[in-house]
Design a protein around this motif. Structure first.
Motif, PDB file in Angstrom:
ATOM      1  N   ALA A   1       0.810  -1.227   0.000  1.00 37.46           N
ATOM      2  CA  ALA A   1       0.000   0.000   0.000  1.00 37.46           C
ATOM      3  C   ALA A   1       0.840   1.271   0.000  1.00 37.46           C
ATOM      4  CB  ALA A   1      -0.930  -0.007   1.215  1.00 37.46           C
ATOM      5  N   VAL A   2       2.092   1.171   0.425  1.00 39.00           N
ATOM      6  CA  VAL A   2       2.919   2.391   0.456  1.00 39.00           C
ATOM      7  C   VAL A   2       3.857   2.493  -0.748  1.00 39.00           C
ATOM      8  CG1 VAL A   2       2.841   2.593   2.968  1.00 39.00           C
ATOM      9  CG2 VAL A   2       4.755   1.405   1.903  1.00 39.00           C
TER      10      VAL A   2
ATOM     11  N   TRP B   1      -3.432  14.472  12.262  1.00 38.38           N
ATOM     12  CA  TRP B   1      -2.385  13.448  12.307  1.00 38.38           C
ATOM     13  C   TRP B   1      -1.773  13.204  10.928  1.00 38.38           C
ATOM     14  CZ3 TRP B   1       0.697  11.015  15.565  1.00 38.38           C
ATOM     15  CH2 TRP B   1       1.354   9.862  15.140  1.00 38.38           C
ATOM     16  N   PHE B   2      -2.633  12.973   9.941  1.00 40.70           N
ATOM     17  CA  PHE B   2      -2.124  12.583   8.625  1.00 40.70           C
ATOM     18  C   PHE B   2      -1.530  13.742   7.826  1.00 40.70           C
ATOM     19  CE2 PHE B   2      -5.325   9.137   9.327  1.00 40.70           C
ATOM     20  CZ  PHE B   2      -4.390   8.128   9.489  1.00 40.70           C
TER      21      PHE B   2
ATOM     22  N   PRO C   1       4.806  10.878  11.899  1.00 42.86           N
ATOM     23  CA  PRO C   1       6.258  10.890  11.666  1.00 42.86           C
ATOM     24  C   PRO C   1       6.655  10.408  10.276  1.00 42.86           C
ATOM     25  CG  PRO C   1       5.650   9.205  13.276  1.00 42.86           C
ATOM     26  CD  PRO C   1       4.416   9.993  12.997  1.00 42.86           C
ATOM     27  N   SER C   2       5.765   9.739   9.570  1.00 40.53           N
ATOM     28  CA  SER C   2       6.125   9.267   8.229  1.00 40.53           C
ATOM     29  C   SER C   2       6.092  10.398   7.209  1.00 40.53           C
ATOM     30  CB  SER C   2       5.177   8.163   7.780  1.00 40.53           C
ATOM     31  OG  SER C   2       3.911   8.700   7.525  1.00 40.53           O
ATOM     32  N   LEU C   3       5.541  11.546   7.604  1.00 39.27           N
ATOM     33  CA  LEU C   3       5.546  12.688   6.695  1.00 39.27           C
ATOM     34  C   LEU C   3       6.987  13.197   6.640  1.00 39.27           C
ATOM     35  CD1 LEU C   3       2.372  14.391   8.142  1.00 39.27           C
ATOM     36  CD2 LEU C   3       2.502  12.994   6.095  1.00 39.27           C
TER      37      LEU C   3
ATOM     38  N   THR D   1       2.727   7.238   3.248  1.00 32.40           N
ATOM     39  CA  THR D   1       3.514   6.012   3.440  1.00 32.40           C
ATOM     40  C   THR D   1       3.613   5.614   4.916  1.00 32.40           C
ATOM     41  OG1 THR D   1       5.504   7.359   3.502  1.00 32.40           O
ATOM     42  CG2 THR D   1       4.951   6.365   1.389  1.00 32.40           C
ATOM     43  N   GLY D   2       2.666   6.069   5.714  1.00 32.10           N
ATOM     44  CA  GLY D   2       2.721   5.780   7.149  1.00 32.10           C
ATOM     45  C   GLY D   2       2.112   4.440   7.536  1.00 32.10           C
ATOM     46  N   ASN D   3       2.198   4.162   8.819  1.00 31.83           N
ATOM     47  CA  ASN D   3       1.768   2.860   9.331  1.00 31.83           C
ATOM     48  C   ASN D   3       0.261   2.641   9.322  1.00 31.83           C
ATOM     49  OD1 ASN D   3       4.346   2.017   9.720  1.00 31.83           O
ATOM     50  ND2 ASN D   3       4.453   2.666  11.857  1.00 31.83           N
ATOM     51  N   ALA D   4      -0.519   3.696   9.094  1.00 28.06           N
ATOM     52  CA  ALA D   4      -1.974   3.513   9.052  1.00 28.06           C
ATOM     53  C   ALA D   4      -2.374   2.570   7.923  1.00 28.06           C
ATOM     54  CB  ALA D   4      -2.666   4.858   8.876  1.00 28.06           C
ATOM     55  N   LYS D   5      -1.481   2.426   6.946  1.00 21.85           N
ATOM     56  CA  LYS D   5      -1.806   1.553   5.813  1.00 21.85           C
ATOM     57  C   LYS D   5      -1.648   0.065   6.144  1.00 21.85           C
ATOM     58  CE  LYS D   5      -1.688   4.464   1.759  1.00 21.85           C
ATOM     59  NZ  LYS D   5      -0.988   4.848   0.533  1.00 21.85           N
ATOM     60  N   TYR D   6      -1.326  -0.225   7.398  1.00 15.63           N
ATOM     61  CA  TYR D   6      -1.430  -1.614   7.850  1.00 15.63           C
ATOM     62  C   TYR D   6      -2.901  -2.043   7.779  1.00 15.63           C
ATOM     63  CZ  TYR D   6       3.132  -2.599  10.034  1.00 15.63           C
ATOM     64  OH  TYR D   6       4.450  -2.886  10.265  1.00 15.63           O
TER      65      TYR D   6
END
Lengths: 253, 524
Positions: free
Chosen positions: A242-243, B342-343, B348-350, B58-63
């Motif tokens: 997804a990334v 947040w997004f 922190p992925s930003l 590209t952050g962890n929310a995409k888990y």
């Protein structure tokens, strides 16, 4: 609706169709002219360029603005296709409702049998027409590893006609069944009244207890699978895909 | 009899739906369902700065997967698309993603079923807005009912068959539906990325695939203008999956059989091809509640009545329902504000990009030793990754244990390919790189650098391929990726001439002809 309401709707429909055709033609035109440069020997030449795309804007933008203006006019004036909001009576429901109160005679029974045959036949033809698709998938040579474009073109040519045929067969059987049900309704309205009305066929219903058991079982299974997936790296795989954009997967190719 | 029924149903519909006596605002104000659709579209795409920067989140929310149809390549997307993730899972069964996705689909299916389609799907919202364009409309009939079974074939062939076949048989990840059909991918992924000036380079990739998918998008869009939710009804594989759960899902419309008069008003007014309320075609939109004079239909979440048909005539129930509604919307708004903050600001992925390493098995980068470079191959160009600049030197350990030191290859043409096992075009172009490497073995160095993510299966993947080119896995801190300006978009190819200057650096799939032309240009 206003007197000119229908005209507005037809005008808007025409604009939508023309706009779609222009956009499709633009895409094909850019592609074919872009390919000419490649065929001339420049393998790295871009097929689509921002300039080529921008060249089509004057063709589409005015139509888009006209369409927007027509939409606003129609919304303000309350112009809409009122026919579309009218209910579409379900023939099967009507048949069940009518025939539930009437005595069944031979003619009605015959129509019922005909409907059952049409339904079974329709689904059989549907399944039968999908057999070539299934067979196509069993041949390994149809799915080469080195030519995905060729694979898709061949699959489309070999399978899509069968799929459309299967849907068409189903549509024909639904149409025939509907005609037969309408005939049954007419026959039923002329038939004698039942002394005790028959029960309305509810179709397949699920009782509350069964539904609860299924819900709890599936919910527990789902949670177990998710936890299992997290611990075996499945969730990380989802994140990774997804990334990172796989360009061809979104049509950039 | 038939006439009486038609009149009866029409009369009910007129009493419930006729807008003639309402004010314009009353007739057009957004319903709770429309607000929920808008809300979910915003929440799924809360990474608003992605649209401005042209970069995906590209952050962890995409888990986590979102329940509705929303392409994860959309610059705003903050969650994974369940259908895309499912296809990738099917295409890589040995990578163990299967359990997770099966669990997610079961979870969404049993809790919400097709309520997702009706209330929480951005693509559903787009389709309904297109249907609002005032044109003559096509009404549902036996043909549309037959066509509604097409989505099961699409599910079997494109979303399950192709990914499974290519994943198991050829080790090629092929999400068939995403690649060949998905209108959400074309609109939210491709077009949204291309429309940002920062991504002009992506135009170089466009070819037959984009042309075909763009035309499919146009046809689907046009169909949605004339026919209610055409994609949802006839093609959507995700709706087909959720439909299987519809009779058991916790949240959905329920019919009180003891009150139902079987008048058929509910199905007659429904835009979908339903036979009964709550069947596999029903999207639980609850519009039928307003036409049910028997007040037999309600919207339930388990035993709780979310929308009660009795509320219209009972102040107590109405007050309770309003209280619940206010509470839900307050919580939802708080979540949305927090998500937007947040997004777009705090994640922190930003910038700068921070990503996690796959499993710590990545190769180590060794600081380059001093290499003598012959005068004729010295370059005065500034260091950088743009065309005309001299690429920064690096050393990386290859999968065969050897070390690749870029400066050692001065005097040769160098191809650097960024790839990943889970990227279809990347995998498909590797044989082309191998072929040209063999053809010009004395004069050409090729190194294919795998993304540092999900690098666990690289050795297994390469085991039986017998490629002659060098392979390496990028370091956890993305050394090579950063040097060549790698991004979240793959594949990418960088070509260096004999002086180590970049002559080509683009994200696009390569053909043998392109590689040959690049080699000729670089060796001039």
């Amino acid at each position: 609706m206003e007197k000119n309401g229908k005209g507005v709707l037809v005008l808007q429909a025409g604009i939508c169709v023309i706009m779609t055709c222009i956009l499709a033609y633009a895409a094909l035109s850019i592609y074919t002219s872009g390919m000419e440069a490649r065929q001339a020997g420049d393998a790295l030449a871009w097929i689509y360029t921002p300039e080529a795309v921008a060249a089509w804007v004057p063709w589409v933008l005015p139509l888009f603005l006209i369409s927007l203006a027509v939409s606003v006019y129609a919304w303000v004036k309350g112009i809409r296709d009122e026919e579309a909001e009218k209910p579409v009576v379900d023939t099967e429901n009507t048949r069940n409702l009518v025939s539930g109160n009437k005595e069944m005679n031979d003619a009605i029974r015959q129509e019922r049998r005909k409907q059952q045959l049409i339904t079974a036949g329709g689904w059989a033809v549907f399944a039968g027409l999908l057999i070539p698709v299934l067979l196509y998938f069993t041949r390994e040579s149809n799915f080469p590893a080195d030519d995905l474009e060729g694979m898709f073109a061949a699959m489309a040519a070999n399978c899509i006609p069968w799929m459309i045929g299967a849907a068409a067969a189903l549509a024909v059987s639904f149409g025939m069944k509907e005609a037969s049900m309408k005939k049954e309704i007419e026959l039923s309205s002329q038939a004698a009244q039942r002394k005790t009305p028959g029960a309305f066929p509810e179709g397949r219903t699920v009782n509350a207890r069964t539904a609860s058991i299924v819900r709890i079982t599936v919910l527990v299974l789902a949670i177990v699978f998710v936890i299992l997936g997290i611990f075996t790296g499945g969730a990380h795989d989802v994140l990774v895909k997804a990334v990172n954009i796989c360009t061809e997967c979104v049509g950039l190719g | 009899m038939m006439y009486w029924l038609r009149q009866s149903i029409s009369a009910r519909s007129v009493s419930a739906l006729d807008n003639a006596k309402m004010s314009w605002w009353q007739a057009h104000k957004p319903t709770t369902r429309r607000l929920a659709q808008l809300y979910s579209a915003l929440l799924y795409n809360a990474h608003v700065r992605g649209f401005i920067e042209g970069e995906i989140y590209t952050g962890n929310a995409k888990y986590a997967c979102v329940p509705g149809f929303n392409c994860y390549s959309c610059p705003g997307a903050v969650g994974a698309c369940p259908l895309g993730a499912l296809q990738n899972a099917l295409g890589s069964l040995d990578h163990t993603a299967g359990w997770y996705m099966m669990g997610i689909i079961l979870l969404f299916g049993i809790t919400l079923g097709r309520t997702i389609c009706g209330w929480f799907c951005p693509l559903g919202l787009i389709q309904e807005l297109l249907y609002k364009i005032p044109t003559p409309k096509l009404r549902k009939n036996f043909v549309t009912r037959a066509l509604s079974y097409l989505k099961y074939i699409v599910l079997a062939v494109f979303a399950v068959g192709l990914p499974l076949w290519y994943g198991l048989k050829h080790d090629i990840p092929l999400p068939g539906f995403c690649k060949y059909i998905c209108p959400a991918g074309t609109l939210e992924g491709a077009i949204a990325l291309l429309s940002n000036p920062a991504n002009t380079g992506l135009f170089g990739q466009l070819g037959i695939l984009f042309t075909r998918k763009f035309i499919i998008l146009l046809v689907i869009g046009l169909a949605c203008v004339f026919s209610f939710r055409s994609f949802c009804r006839f093609l959507c594989p995700l709706g087909a999956i959720y439909g299987l759960f519809n009779r058991f899902c916790i949240v959905g419309v329920r019919v009180d059989r003891s009150k139902c008069t079987h008048c058929g008003a509910c199905t007659a007014h429904c835009g979908m091809d339903v036979k009964r309320v709550g069947d596999h075609e029903c999207i639980n939109c609850a519009r039928c509640m307003s036409v049910c004079n028997a007040k037999a239909i309600s919207m339930n979440a388990g035993r709780i009545r979310m929308i009660d048909p009795e509320a219209a005539g009972n102040e107590q129930i109405a007050a309770k329902e309003n209280r619940r509604k206010r509470m839900i919307w307050t919580a939802a708004c708080a979540v949305l504000v927090a998500a937007l903050a947040w997004f777009n600001i705090f994640d922190p992925s930003l910038n700068p990009l921070v990503t996690t390493s796959a499993d710590g098995e990545t190769a180590e980068t060794v600081e380059g030793g001093v290499t003598e470079i012959a005068d004729e191959w010295q370059s005065d160009a500034p260091v950088g990754y743009e065309v005309g600049q001299q690429l920064q030197d690096f050393t990386i350990t290859c999968t065969d244990g050897s070390e690749f030191h870029l400066a050692d290859h001065r005097g040769k043409v160098v191809f650097i390919n960024l790839w990943a096992t889970y990227c279809t075009p990347c995998v498909m172009e590797l044989p082309h790189f191998d072929a040209i490497a063999q053809e010009h073995s004395d004069d050409l160095s090729i190194i294919a650098v795998h993304s540092s993510q999900a690098a666990k299966g690289v050795d297994d993947f390469l085991q039986d391929k017998n490629y002659q080119i060098l392979f390496a896995i990028d370091t956890a801190d993305k050394t090579v990726w950063n040097i060549v300006n790698g991004s979240t978009t793959m594949p990418q190819t960088i070509v260096l001439n004999r002086r180590g200057e970049v002559i080509f650096n683009e994200k696009r799939s390569m053909t043998p002809e392109m590689l040959e032309q690049l080699y000729s240009q670089a060796s001039e």
